[in-house]
Design an enzyme around this catalytic site. Structure first.
Site, short mmCIF file in Angstrom:
data_model
loop_
_atom_site.label_atom_id
_atom_site.label_comp_id
_atom_site.label_asym_id
_atom_site.label_seq_id
_atom_site.Cartn_x
_atom_site.Cartn_y
_atom_site.Cartn_z
CG MET A 196 97.38 40.58 99.80
SD MET A 196 98.77 39.72 99.14
CE MET A 196 98.53 38.19 99.90
N PRO A 197 97.33 40.15 96.13
CG PRO A 197 98.74 38.70 94.94
CD PRO A 197 97.48 38.74 95.76
CG HIS A 198 98.75 45.88 92.00
ND1 HIS A 198 97.67 45.93 91.15
CD2 HIS A 198 99.70 46.67 91.48
CE1 HIS A 198 97.97 46.75 90.15
NE2 HIS A 198 99.20 47.20 90.32
#
Length: 77
Positions: free
Chosen positions: A1-3
């Site tokens: 995370m994050p993408h």
């Protein structure tokens, strides 16, 4: 995370352009989320101009609460 998922009109990117996108987006995200670089993933998805309305603008219109920035070409009415 994050993408981070970036949709764009189809185009060929040079290796240098891909590196620039990677470095700039990763730097902003790691700084803002206080994460290491290993936590960030980025994908690029080409969308044809013919499909842009149905695939991208429809999502923009349906999820205004999730947007940090709206494109200037979207009709605000």
């Amino acid at each position: 995370m994050p993408h981070i998922h970036i949709r764009h009109y189809p185009r060929d990117f040079t290796a240098d352009q891909l590196r620039e996108i990677d470095e700039a987006v990763t730097a902003a995200v790691t700084r803002t989320f206080a994460l290491g670089e290993d936590a960030v993933s980025i994908s690029l998805e080409p969308v044809t101009p013919e499909d842009w309305q149905a695939q991208v603008l429809a999502e923009i219109a349906a999820r205004p609460d999730q947007q940090v920035r709206r494109p200037g070409y979207v009709n605000e009415s």
